[in-house]
Design an enzyme around this catalytic site. Structure first.
Site, PDB file in Angstrom:
ATOM      1  N   ALA A  42      44.562  87.145   9.102  1.00  0.00           N
ATOM      2  CA  ALA A  42      45.690  87.496   9.954  1.00  0.00           C
ATOM      3  C   ALA A  42      46.453  88.694   9.385  1.00  0.00           C
ATOM      4  CB  ALA A  42      46.625  86.297  10.123  1.00  0.00           C
TER       5      ALA A  42
ATOM      6  N   SER B 177      40.208  78.071  12.901  1.00  0.00           N
ATOM      7  CA  SER B 177      41.396  77.755  12.114  1.00  0.00           C
ATOM      8  C   SER B 177      42.079  79.051  11.679  1.00  0.00           C
ATOM      9  CB  SER B 177      41.019  76.913  10.894  1.00  0.00           C
ATOM     10  OG  SER B 177      40.120  77.624  10.067  1.00  0.00           O
ATOM     11  N   TYR B 178      43.371  78.940  11.453  1.00  0.00           N
ATOM     12  CA  TYR B 178      44.164  80.091  11.048  1.00  0.00           C
ATOM     13  C   TYR B 178      43.811  80.472   9.618  1.00  0.00           C
ATOM     14  CZ  TYR B 178      48.225  82.917   9.904  1.00  0.00           C
ATOM     15  OH  TYR B 178      49.047  83.936   9.502  1.00  0.00           O
ATOM     16  N   ASP B 179      43.586  81.744   9.378  1.00  0.00           N
ATOM     17  CA  ASP B 179      43.273  82.266   8.055  1.00  0.00           C
ATOM     18  C   ASP B 179      44.322  83.327   7.735  1.00  0.00           C
ATOM     19  OD1 ASP B 179      42.322  83.727   5.875  1.00  0.00           O
ATOM     20  OD2 ASP B 179      40.246  83.744   6.571  1.00  0.00           O
ATOM     21  N   ALA B 180      45.212  83.036   6.797  1.00  0.00           N
ATOM     22  CA  ALA B 180      46.330  83.933   6.484  1.00  0.00           C
ATOM     23  C   ALA B 180      45.847  85.313   6.039  1.00  0.00           C
ATOM     24  CB  ALA B 180      47.224  83.310   5.421  1.00  0.00           C
TER      25      ALA B 180
END
Length: 164
Positions: free
Chosen positions: A20, A14-17
């Site tokens: 990133a 999953s995208y992790d701000a």
């Protein structure tokens, strides 16, 4: 870093701000290293350096609601730099006559500084540069190249091809 990009592209992670953001800062440092190497090889009359402005009082976390985030920023707000304070290093590096021939360095608080171990790896810098070139090349619009890029990330083809 490239592996993280491949993972989130395949929905394996999953995208992790926060991750990133940190990886984007590492990418800035690595691109500076490789750009400096390329400019030196070309004997160009251009310099490229990397600047860390510090932790700045901005609204970067405005979308990160939560008591913990609010509490941390409230407690540390006096330690954070103002925008003009943060811009000082960038202005210094861009305009100082002392740095006219300085290239490929990392600056913080108007001084040359050391990067992290990851941020000083020329092999990782070359791999990121090559991967970026693949992603932005005119032929990258084709699904075949995207599949090749994903394959090269997972099988380390980029690193092996540079050793040839």
């Amino acid at each position: 870093m490239l592996q993280y990009l491949a993972d989130i592209s395949r929905n394996n992670r999953s995208y992790d701000a926060t991750r990133a953001y940190a990886l984007s800062k590492l990418a800035n440092v690595l691109h500076t290293i490789e750009l400096s190497r390329i400019l030196h090889k070309m004997d160009a009359n251009v310099t490229a350096n990397c600047v860390h402005p510090g932790i700045v009082r901005t609204r970067l976390t405005r979308d990160r609601d939560g008591l913990i985030t609010d509490l941390v920023f409230f407690l540390t707000s006096k330690l954070l730099k103002s925008v003009p304070q943060a811009a000082a290093t960038t202005c210094y590096v861009a305009t100082s006559p002392r740095l006219r021939n300085v290239c490929g360095k990392y600056f913080s608080d108007c001084n040359e500084a050391r990067t992290s171990k990851l941020g000083s790896c020329s092999v990782k810098a070359q791999r990121l540069w090559t991967g970026s070139e693949l992603l932005v090349s005119p032929s990258s619009c084709t699904p075949h190249l995207y599949q090749t890029f994903k394959y090269s990330l997972t099988n380390d083809v980029i690193c092996k091809s540079q050793a040839l």
